[in-house]
Design a protein around this motif. Structure first.
Motif, PDB file in Angstrom:
ATOM      1  N   VAL A  17       0.782  -1.127   0.034  1.00  0.00           N
ATOM      2  CA  VAL A  17      -0.021  -0.062  -0.076  1.00  0.00           C
ATOM      3  C   VAL A  17       0.798   1.106  -0.064  1.00  0.00           C
ATOM      4  N   THR A  18       0.584   2.130  -0.887  1.00  0.00           N
ATOM      5  CA  THR A  18       1.365   3.332  -1.018  1.00  0.00           C
ATOM      6  C   THR A  18       0.939   4.557  -0.075  1.00  0.00           C
ATOM      7  N   GLY A  19       1.587   5.582   0.281  1.00  0.00           N
ATOM      8  CA  GLY A  19       0.969   6.576   1.089  1.00  0.00           C
ATOM      9  C   GLY A  19       0.048   6.241   2.351  1.00  0.00           C
ATOM     10  N   ALA A  20       0.959   5.073   2.723  1.00  0.00           N
ATOM     11  CA  ALA A  20      -0.008   4.294   4.046  1.00  0.00           C
ATOM     12  C   ALA A  20       0.293   5.012   5.495  1.00  0.00           C
ATOM     13  N   ALA A  21       1.051   5.956   5.493  1.00  0.00           N
ATOM     14  CA  ALA A  21       1.260   6.356   6.958  1.00  0.00           C
ATOM     15  C   ALA A  21       0.299   7.005   7.744  1.00  0.00           C
ATOM     16  N   GLY A  23      -4.409   8.548   7.104  1.00  0.00           N
ATOM     17  CA  GLY A  23      -5.358   8.716   6.219  1.00  0.00           C
ATOM     18  C   GLY A  23      -6.022   7.413   5.624  1.00  0.00           C
ATOM     19  N   ILE A  24      -6.430   7.509   4.305  1.00  0.00           N
ATOM     20  CA  ILE A  24      -7.083   6.149   3.582  1.00  0.00           C
ATOM     21  C   ILE A  24      -6.175   5.264   3.596  1.00  0.00           C
ATOM     22  N   GLY A  25      -4.744   5.465   3.078  1.00  0.00           N
ATOM     23  CA  GLY A  25      -3.759   4.374   3.113  1.00  0.00           C
ATOM     24  C   GLY A  25      -3.618   3.528   4.350  1.00  0.00           C
ATOM     25  N   ALA A  26      -3.618   4.411   5.627  1.00  0.00           N
ATOM     26  CA  ALA A  26      -3.569   3.497   7.083  1.00  0.00           C
ATOM     27  C   ALA A  26      -4.697   2.683   6.972  1.00  0.00           C
ATOM     28  N   ALA A  27      -5.803   3.217   6.575  1.00  0.00           N
ATOM     29  CA  ALA A  27      -6.963   2.444   6.997  1.00  0.00           C
ATOM     30  C   ALA A  27      -7.138   1.075   5.974  1.00  0.00           C
ATOM     31  N   ALA A  28      -6.517   1.325   4.649  1.00  0.00           N
ATOM     32  CA  ALA A  28      -6.616   0.293   3.974  1.00  0.00           C
ATOM     33  C   ALA A  28      -5.734  -0.871   4.395  1.00  0.00           C
ATOM     34  N   VAL A  29      -4.491  -0.391   5.089  1.00  0.00           N
ATOM     35  CA  VAL A  29      -3.413  -1.358   5.611  1.00  0.00           C
ATOM     36  C   VAL A  29      -4.180  -2.152   6.913  1.00  0.00           C
ATOM     37  N   ARG A  30      -4.823  -1.442   7.265  1.00  0.00           N
ATOM     38  CA  ARG A  30      -5.515  -1.962   8.883  1.00  0.00           C
ATOM     39  C   ARG A  30      -6.703  -2.972   8.205  1.00  0.00           C
ATOM     40  N   SER A  31      -7.348  -2.736   7.234  1.00  0.00           N
ATOM     41  CA  SER A  31      -8.308  -3.670   6.719  1.00  0.00           C
ATOM     42  C   SER A  31      -7.750  -4.717   5.997  1.00  0.00           C
ATOM     43  N   LEU A  32      -6.723  -4.485   5.258  1.00  0.00           N
ATOM     44  CA  LEU A  32      -5.931  -5.605   4.812  1.00  0.00           C
ATOM     45  C   LEU A  32      -5.425  -6.633   5.799  1.00  0.00           C
ATOM     46  N   GLY A  33      -4.583  -6.019   6.723  1.00  0.00           N
ATOM     47  CA  GLY A  33      -4.082  -6.692   7.863  1.00  0.00           C
ATOM     48  C   GLY A  33      -5.006  -7.639   8.803  1.00  0.00           C
ATOM     49  N   GLU A  34      -6.459  -6.815   9.060  1.00  0.00           N
ATOM     50  CA  GLU A  34      -7.352  -7.534  10.043  1.00  0.00           C
ATOM     51  C   GLU A  34      -7.859  -8.563   9.224  1.00  0.00           C
ATOM     52  N   ALA A  35      -7.916  -8.517   7.740  1.00  0.00           N
ATOM     53  CA  ALA A  35      -8.305  -9.792   6.984  1.00  0.00           C
ATOM     54  C   ALA A  35      -7.506 -10.783   6.767  1.00  0.00           C
ATOM     55  N   GLY A  36      -6.063 -10.728   7.242  1.00  0.00           N
ATOM     56  CA  GLY A  36      -5.117 -11.626   7.495  1.00  0.00           C
ATOM     57  C   GLY A  36      -3.947 -11.566   6.133  1.00  0.00           C
ATOM     58  N   ALA A  37      -4.204 -10.486   5.644  1.00  0.00           N
ATOM     59  CA  ALA A  37      -2.907 -10.351   4.351  1.00  0.00           C
ATOM     60  C   ALA A  37      -1.552  -9.783   5.061  1.00  0.00           C
ATOM     61  N   VAL A  40       2.838  -4.594   2.925  1.00  0.00           N
ATOM     62  CA  VAL A  40       4.176  -3.579   3.185  1.00  0.00           C
ATOM     63  C   VAL A  40       3.346  -2.272   3.309  1.00  0.00           C
ATOM     64  N   ALA A  41       3.313  -1.510   4.051  1.00  0.00           N
ATOM     65  CA  ALA A  41       2.885  -0.132   4.400  1.00  0.00           C
ATOM     66  C   ALA A  41       4.102   0.697   3.883  1.00  0.00           C
ATOM     67  N   THR A  42       3.766   1.649   2.961  1.00  0.00           N
ATOM     68  CA  THR A  42       5.102   2.328   2.311  1.00  0.00           C
ATOM     69  C   THR A  42       4.522   3.745   2.399  1.00  0.00           C
ATOM     70  N   ASP A  43       5.592   4.798   2.569  1.00  0.00           N
ATOM     71  CA  ASP A  43       5.074   6.389   2.466  1.00  0.00           C
ATOM     72  C   ASP A  43       6.511   6.962   2.502  1.00  0.00           C
ATOM     73  N   ASP A  91       0.641 -10.133  -4.404  1.00  0.00           N
ATOM     74  CA  ASP A  91      -0.871 -10.360  -4.904  1.00  0.00           C
ATOM     75  C   ASP A  91      -1.755  -9.013  -5.173  1.00  0.00           C
ATOM     76  N   VAL A  92      -1.308  -8.020  -4.356  1.00  0.00           N
ATOM     77  CA  VAL A  92      -2.220  -6.698  -4.196  1.00  0.00           C
ATOM     78  C   VAL A  92      -1.271  -5.481  -3.930  1.00  0.00           C
ATOM     79  N   LEU A  93      -1.682  -4.487  -4.960  1.00  0.00           N
ATOM     80  CA  LEU A  93      -1.265  -3.189  -4.891  1.00  0.00           C
ATOM     81  C   LEU A  93      -2.159  -2.251  -4.784  1.00  0.00           C
ATOM     82  N   VAL A  94      -2.147  -1.436  -3.736  1.00  0.00           N
ATOM     83  CA  VAL A  94      -3.016  -0.347  -3.637  1.00  0.00           C
ATOM     84  C   VAL A  94      -2.023   0.848  -3.880  1.00  0.00           C
ATOM     85  N   ASN A  95      -2.479   1.732  -4.868  1.00  0.00           N
ATOM     86  CA  ASN A  95      -1.864   2.819  -5.238  1.00  0.00           C
ATOM     87  C   ASN A  95      -2.658   4.084  -4.832  1.00  0.00           C
ATOM     88  N   ASN A  96      -2.317   4.427  -3.528  1.00  0.00           N
ATOM     89  CA  ASN A  96      -3.015   5.299  -2.718  1.00  0.00           C
ATOM     90  C   ASN A  96      -2.517   6.779  -2.738  1.00  0.00           C
TER      91      ASN A  96
END
Ligand code: NAD
Length: 256
Positions: A17-21, A23-37, A40-43, A91-96
């Motif tokens: 996930v980019t821009g993950a520190a 806002g929305i990127g951090a929320a995406a990291v949390r949702s993906l992480g909670e689902a077991g993925a 790699v959070a990047t920023d 498997d997954v790229l989130v361009n955030n």
């Protein structure tokens, strides 16, 4: 979403996930992480990114942090290589990652125009260019690109560079979706409305905030996690027949 296909299918997936520190990127990291993925959070905000990762790891998520300026192809190559080396696949790229711009056509400058295009538009293309070959090696994947309601409509007549980039993200997404449709690599765009993150902090308490709330049918700001959950859904196998889609998370704003 406990026990759903969304959760189950993300369990053994690896995501960047980019821009993950924040806002929305951090929320995406949390949702993906909670689902077991494994995520790699990047920023470029390393302190905030490391702090987020510490917090999520303490909650049991498998999340790590890497510095990544999305405008830098070499950094993309290093982060994607390291991800596959250490986690075995991608498997997954989130361009955030993205920045805002406020200027209209006449007040925009070449400097901020170029910077906005470089981060919001070129960064998304670079991410797909570097990540997709590794997704192919994994047998498929899912790219989620953050566009905006302002990638589809003209908004308030300001933010010309932002609109240009978000419109480009919308169509790059559809173009890439067609290119990789037979290879099991899905590419979709998410179009948030007004979400309460640091990106919009300067609007708080101004007349613009009132205009935003009044023009949003649900009459409130969206929460970052309301976008993060949609991103996780698109990343998951629950969205297996979705590609080239544009998904609006906007409290009804574009329905008007
Ligand atoms: N908040 C909203 O209302 C809203 C609405 C529509 C779309 N979006 C989009 O959602 C995405 C996330 O926005 P947000 O509201 O969470 O913003 P934010 O400012 O809270 O977070 C954006 C993150 O991107 C990072 N970033 C900036 N430049 C970077 C670079 N060169 N390389 C790597 N990271 C970089 C920032 O450090 C920050 O952590 C953006 O693409 C934004 O355009 C947001």
């Amino acid at each position: 979403m406990n026990g759903s296909k969304v959760n189950d299918s993300l369990r053994d997936k690896v995501a960047i996930v980019t821009g993950a520190a924040r806002g929305i990127g951090a929320a995406a990291v949390r949702s993906l992480g909670e689902a077991g993925a494994s995520v790699v959070a990047t920023d470029v905000l390393d302190d905030e990114g490391e702090a987020l990762v510490r917090e999520l790891c303490a909650e049991g998520a498998n999340v790590r942090y890497a510095h990544l300026d999305v405008t830098d192809e070499q950094q993309w190559l290093q982060v994607v290589d390291r991800t596959v080396r250490e986690l075995g696949r991608l498997d997954v790229l989130v361009n955030n990652a993205g920045i805002g711009s406020m200027a209209d056509v006449e007040s925009e400058t070449v400097e901020t125009w170029d910077r906005t295009i470089s981060i919001n538009q070129e960064g998304v293309w670079l991410g797909m260019k570097v990540a997709i070959p590794r997704m192919r090696e994994a047998g498929g994947g899912s790219v989620v690109n953050l566009s905006s309601i302002f990638g589809a409509v003209g908004g308030f007549g300001a933010s010309v560079a932002y609109h240009a980039t978000k419109g480009a993200v919308r169509l790059m997404t559809k173009n890439a979706a067609i290119r990789y449709a037979t290879e099991g690599i899905r590419v979709n765009s998410v179009h948030p409305g007004f979400i309460d993150t640091p990106l919009v902090a300067e609007l708080k308490g101004t007349p613009a905030e009132n205009e935003i709330i009044q023009s949003t049918p649900m009459r409130r700001w969206g929460r970052p996690e309301e976008v993060g959950e949609v991103i996780a859904f698109l990343a998951s196998d629950a969205a297996s027949y979705m590609t080239g889609s544009e998904v609006y998370v906007d409290g009804g704003w574009t329905a008007r």
